[in-house]
Design an enzyme around this catalytic site. Structure first.
Site, PDB file in Angstrom:
ATOM      1  N   ASP A   1      -1.171  -5.837   9.042  1.00 10.06           N
ATOM      2  CA  ASP A   1      -2.089  -4.747   8.719  1.00 10.06           C
ATOM      3  C   ASP A   1      -3.350  -5.375   8.132  1.00 10.06           C
ATOM      4  OD1 ASP A   1      -3.396  -2.485   7.888  1.00 10.06           O
ATOM      5  OD2 ASP A   1      -2.000  -2.002   6.269  1.00 10.06           O
TER       6      ASP A   1
ATOM      7  N   TRP B   1       0.852  -1.193   0.000  1.00 11.67           N
ATOM      8  CA  TRP B   1       0.000   0.000   0.000  1.00 11.67           C
ATOM      9  C   TRP B   1       0.888   1.244   0.000  1.00 11.67           C
ATOM     10  CZ3 TRP B   1      -1.878   2.733   4.878  1.00 11.67           C
ATOM     11  CH2 TRP B   1      -2.813   3.723   4.560  1.00 11.67           C
TER      12      TRP B   1
ATOM     13  N   LYS C   1     -13.308   0.277   5.839  1.00 12.77           N
ATOM     14  CA  LYS C   1     -13.941  -0.435   4.726  1.00 12.77           C
ATOM     15  C   LYS C   1     -15.074  -1.335   5.206  1.00 12.77           C
ATOM     16  CE  LYS C   1     -10.757   1.421   2.199  1.00 12.77           C
ATOM     17  NZ  LYS C   1      -9.497   1.502   2.771  1.00 12.77           N
TER      18      LYS C   1
HETATM   19  C1  PLP Z   1      -3.540  -1.883   3.313  1.00 13.56           C
HETATM   20  C2  PLP Z   1      -4.150  -0.715   4.005  1.00 13.56           C
HETATM   21  N1  PLP Z   1      -3.823  -0.479   5.278  1.00 13.56           N
HETATM   22  C3  PLP Z   1      -4.339   0.552   5.964  1.00 13.56           C
HETATM   23  C4  PLP Z   1      -5.230   1.415   5.364  1.00 13.56           C
HETATM   24  C5  PLP Z   1      -5.707   2.576   6.196  1.00 13.56           C
HETATM   25  O1  PLP Z   1      -7.024   2.787   6.245  1.00 13.56           O
HETATM   26  P1  PLP Z   1      -7.667   3.984   7.086  1.00 13.56           P
HETATM   27  O2  PLP Z   1      -6.580   4.813   7.655  1.00 13.56           O
HETATM   28  O3  PLP Z   1      -8.478   4.733   6.100  1.00 13.56           O
HETATM   29  O4  PLP Z   1      -8.483   3.312   8.117  1.00 13.56           O
HETATM   30  C6  PLP Z   1      -5.604   1.217   4.033  1.00 13.56           C
HETATM   31  C7  PLP Z   1      -6.533   2.127   3.374  1.00 13.56           C
HETATM   32  O5  PLP Z   1      -6.702   2.175   2.201  1.00 13.56           O
HETATM   33  C8  PLP Z   1      -5.047   0.121   3.342  1.00 13.56           C
HETATM   34  O6  PLP Z   1      -5.366  -0.145   2.079  1.00 13.56           O
END
Ligand code: PLP
Length: 396
Positions: A211, A130, A246
């Site tokens: 993660d 990511w 999500k």
């Molecule tokens: C792999 C991954 N980790 C963490 C996140 C973090 O998500 P958020 O900070 O929006 O909860 C995302 C968001 O797209 C992600 O794709």
């Protein structure tokens, strides 16, 4: 003083979002931004969440500070969602969970704690990963190293190369793994592969940092954490950054958590004190609203059932779009193989076309994706899939 600053480049995804908004074509399709969209192209509020929000509106009677660990009920529910409600880890003082501002905040707090473990603390990150992982980790002063993850030729995990690198990782280094629905590849480890990663971790002594931002969007709520649980049930220490952005659709409410599994109750208390002190200097306390909604949904039998059903619909829609996309593209005369897309999980996959074809798709057809060719499958629906596939076939 500010004149000394030079502007930094805009995040490519944000640039893409702006370009998409400014595009006047009605047929335009956004496959770039990483949010779920339903069959009408909307990112809705889940019904169970809306009901919890209504009840909260009626019953909430204070906005006083919540404290650095956030909502205790939320933390317990998240721990049970990840480790299992029957699992001794969720009920043990060897583990602790701290509410955090989204998965990103959880990753940052986790990284801050790692950075305090020793000088030159190191985290190994899969390639590719990511886009925000490396910036988040770098800001804490951690040393970043990478291990191979994906083979672009075979459109699958290069597990031999991955495991060969993991075996060389020194004890005490941390290894970032995606719990499920790998972003950007959609290629997840099988349970056998998780077991192999687990035995390498116990041999070498590296510590997994998992993660998990898409629990429930891959194979199911419990199914998506089976790999993670293999590690948690067999290793003395690990960390998990989780997100409700999500699976609860709570993107803007910044709802996440950081969990630690430690080798003793005493150790867990010490780790929690470091996580709290890191949080204190970063944002002081996490925002309450999203966490209160999640706790209300998970703590109420009827709401929880409703949420699970809605989440299942999300998962099924993504699966069906994956299948449909493959069916429509498999008859292409260009010898290009797209079959990996139907095997992969979660919102993302690489389409696997050339950068020139990505540009043509955007300029000629108004179809937006990041240059890596990562596409958000949830941006596809039955109204735009024919246009999308015709356009892809046109630029091949
Ligand atoms: C792999 C991954 N980790 C963490 C996140 C973090 O998500 P958020 O900070 O929006 O909860 C995302 C968001 O797209 C992600 O794709």
């Amino acid at each position: 003083m500010f004149e000394r600053l030079k502007s930094v480049p805009i995040d490519p995804i944000l640039g893409l979002m702006n370009a998409f908004k400014a595009d006047p074509r009605e047929t335009k399709i956004d496959l770039g931004v990483g949010v779920y969209q339903n069959s009408s192209g909307k990112t809705p509020i889940m019904t169970a969440v809306k009901k919890a929000e209504f009840a909260l509106h009626q019953n909430e009677n204070t906005k006083t500070y919540q404290g650095m660990t956030g909502d205790i009920d939320y933390n317990t529910h998240i721990s049970e969602l990840i480790f299992g409600s029957e699992n001794s880890i969720s009920n043990s003082d060897k583990s602790c969970t701290l509410q955090a501002p989204g998965g990103s905040g959880a990753l940052r707090v986790g990284a801050e704690v790692i950075a305090r473990t020793k000088e030159n603390a190191t985290i190994w990150i899969g390639d590719p990963t990511w886009a925000n992982h490396i910036p988040i980790m770098t800001k804490t002063g951690l040393k970043i190293k990478t291990y191979p993850y994906y083979d672009f030729k075979t459109h699958s995990i290069d597990f031999d190369a991955m495991i060969a690198q993991l075996k060389k990782i020194p004890a005490g280094d941390f290894v970032l793994l995606h719990g499920c629905c790998h972003n950007p590849t959609g290629a997840d480890l099988t349970l056998n592969q998780w077991s192999e990663v687990c035995s390498v971790a116990s041999q070498t002594g590296f510590i997994p940092f998992i993660d998990i931002a898409y629990q429930g969007l891959g194979n199911g709520l419990d199914e998506d954490v089976q790999g993670l649980r293999i590690l948690a049930n067999n290793l003395p220490e690990l960390m998990v950054a989780s997100s409700c952005s999500k699976n609860f659709g709570l993107y803007r409410e910044r709802t996440g958590a950081i969990s630690f599994l430690c080798s003793s109750d005493v150790q867990s208390k010490i780790v929690l004190s470091h996580a709290m002190s890191a949080a204190r200097s970063l944002y002081s306390m996490p925002p309450a609203h999203g966490a209160l909604l999640v706790a209300a949904v998970l703590g109420d039998h009827a709401l929880r059932q409703e949420w699970e059903k809605e989440l299942e619909q999300v998962r099924r829609r993504i699966e069906s779009m994956r299948k449909m996309l493959c069916q429509k593209l498999e008859t292409n005369n260009h010898g290009q193989d797209f079959s990996h897309i139907k095997m992969q999980k979660g919102m993302f996959s690489f389409l696997g076309i050339t950068p020139d074809q990505v540009t043509k798709l955007r300029d000629i057809h108004g179809i937006y994706m990041v240059s890596s060719t990562r596409i958000n499958i949830a941006g596809i629906n039955i109204n735009n899939i024919d246009y999308l596939c015709d356009s892809i076939l046109d630029v091949l």
